[in-house]
Design a protein around this motif. Sequence first.
Motif, PDB file in Angstrom:
ATOM      1  N   ARG A 191       0.890  17.600 -21.175  1.00  0.00           N
ATOM      2  CA  ARG A 191       0.408  16.379 -21.827  1.00  0.00           C
ATOM      3  C   ARG A 191       0.908  16.252 -23.264  1.00  0.00           C
ATOM      4  NH1 ARG A 191      -2.673  12.891 -18.327  1.00  0.00           N
ATOM      5  NH2 ARG A 191      -3.488  14.229 -16.678  1.00  0.00           N
ATOM      6  N   ARG A 192       1.466  17.335 -23.791  1.00  0.00           N
ATOM      7  CA  ARG A 192       1.926  17.380 -25.189  1.00  0.00           C
ATOM      8  C   ARG A 192       0.798  17.020 -26.153  1.00  0.00           C
ATOM      9  NH1 ARG A 192       7.368  17.980 -26.573  1.00  0.00           N
ATOM     10  NH2 ARG A 192       8.384  19.050 -24.852  1.00  0.00           N
ATOM     11  N   ILE A 193      -0.350  17.675 -25.977  1.00  0.00           N
ATOM     12  CA  ILE A 193      -1.513  17.395 -26.814  1.00  0.00           C
ATOM     13  C   ILE A 193      -2.210  18.689 -27.212  1.00  0.00           C
ATOM     14  CG2 ILE A 193      -2.003  15.088 -25.914  1.00  0.00           C
ATOM     15  CD1 ILE A 193      -4.120  16.382 -24.097  1.00  0.00           C
ATOM     16  N   ARG A 194      -2.998  18.597 -28.276  1.00  0.00           N
ATOM     17  CA  ARG A 194      -3.906  19.639 -28.713  1.00  0.00           C
ATOM     18  C   ARG A 194      -5.157  18.953 -29.237  1.00  0.00           C
ATOM     19  NH1 ARG A 194      -3.231  19.999 -34.381  1.00  0.00           N
ATOM     20  NH2 ARG A 194      -4.231  22.034 -34.412  1.00  0.00           N
ATOM     21  N   LEU A 195      -6.310  19.607 -29.101  1.00  0.00           N
ATOM     22  CA  LEU A 195      -7.571  18.944 -29.437  1.00  0.00           C
ATOM     23  C   LEU A 195      -8.337  19.741 -30.491  1.00  0.00           C
ATOM     24  CD1 LEU A 195      -9.425  16.529 -28.670  1.00  0.00           C
ATOM     25  CD2 LEU A 195     -10.591  18.093 -27.091  1.00  0.00           C
ATOM     26  N   GLU A 196      -8.629  19.085 -31.610  1.00  0.00           N
ATOM     27  CA  GLU A 196      -9.442  19.715 -32.623  1.00  0.00           C
ATOM     28  C   GLU A 196     -10.912  19.585 -32.276  1.00  0.00           C
ATOM     29  OE1 GLU A 196      -8.403  18.212 -36.438  1.00  0.00           O
ATOM     30  OE2 GLU A 196      -6.440  19.207 -36.463  1.00  0.00           O
TER      31      GLU A 196
END
Length: 421
Positions: A410-415
């Motif tokens: 997904r090419r994402i990261r979640l804070e």
Amino acid sequence: MEANEISYKQKFGKDLLTLLLSKYEQSQSFVTGIPGKMRPQLTIGKSPFARDYNDEMDFRKRHWMNERLFELEQEDVVQLTMAKYRSDEIEKVYLQWQAVEEAYRISGRTPLRTKLEQLRASLIPLSSHPWRWVQKWRQEMDDALAQGKAVRLDPDDVQGTVDLVHTLNELPLLGDRAVPIRIFSQRLFRDTKHLERQTLKRLISLAKQASGEQRETEEEWLDWLGLTRNPQSVFLCGSLAFRTRSGKQVDTSAFPGGLGLSGETIDMITDFFMPARQILTIENWTSYHHYLEQPSVRAGEVLVIYTGGYPNRVLQSFLRKLSQVVNEASNPPELLHWGDIDLGGIRIFKWIQSNFFSELRPYRMGVNTLLQYESQAAPVSEDYANQLLHALSEPQYADWLPVLETMIKRRIRLEQECIID
């Protein structure tokens, strides 16, 4: 000769030889100590001297420069080649191999080899350093300097390296408690700000490059080294009771908004009593405070502890005592950690798990949470995606493969702060 002519010639000669010596010091011939086929050289018309040499408003400059160059050629320090069809124009200047030492003397430039030997000598006190990574770094630097390569040290700032070595040798003596930077600086340099002005940046850079450790912020790197900018405390909320050396008993459930414990207070704790059925460590400050509103916290079912990223040394002391009680309990509480769903968050989870709570499990850090809040997630760069790919092959992240694969796909990261219900 006029004073102006004398000073001009002297300065030009020194500047010219300094430039040629700089070229020499950057050559393979300097590294090997064997003169190569190509001598250090410069073309006057393409050099910093070109403007003065071709100044039509003041012909004296070329005349003085030529005279000084001819003098140096007569002394066999340089060799000159003249421009075609121009008897007054020198085209190129070559430094003679056998005159390198003389060129250093005339220019007043300290030989780079001398500076490198000074750097090697300044690193000797690290030979028996108690930290293996420091010993290894010193050996790598010494090998490079012996080969004529300055690598990441500044030959023109030997004192800066001396200060760095002095700092590295004092850090292991600090013990388990982080020391304020300015107090440490006063102790080492008799100047409260010297460390911050002169040494701190290169100290942290060295730790990042050579230690093999992973930290997210400057404060975390400082704490890992044994330093801190501000006094450290442990922030927690929920049901926990403890007794101090004086015999007094404290119940943290009496403070519904949580409280902070200083290092001195933690040192005084002798016994813990664990009424809570769950311990939750939380990485970020905003999420920590938001979670304190949960009914389970108010009911005394959960003990919530703020980690602030990697736990600082005061918090480590607290967790060390707490983990001993948890490990000895016949019916231990459930152990959870909530952090960012990214490489940093995963590394912090693994660090707490390996150092304090082997039964620690992630809270709201899985694939479902990542996808549920995908609209709030941050995109990852190509470099970050490559780091994720590298992590897939590391055994320590075996339990995190689904999360890592989803982050890559997904090419994402979640804070963590994005997860607010």
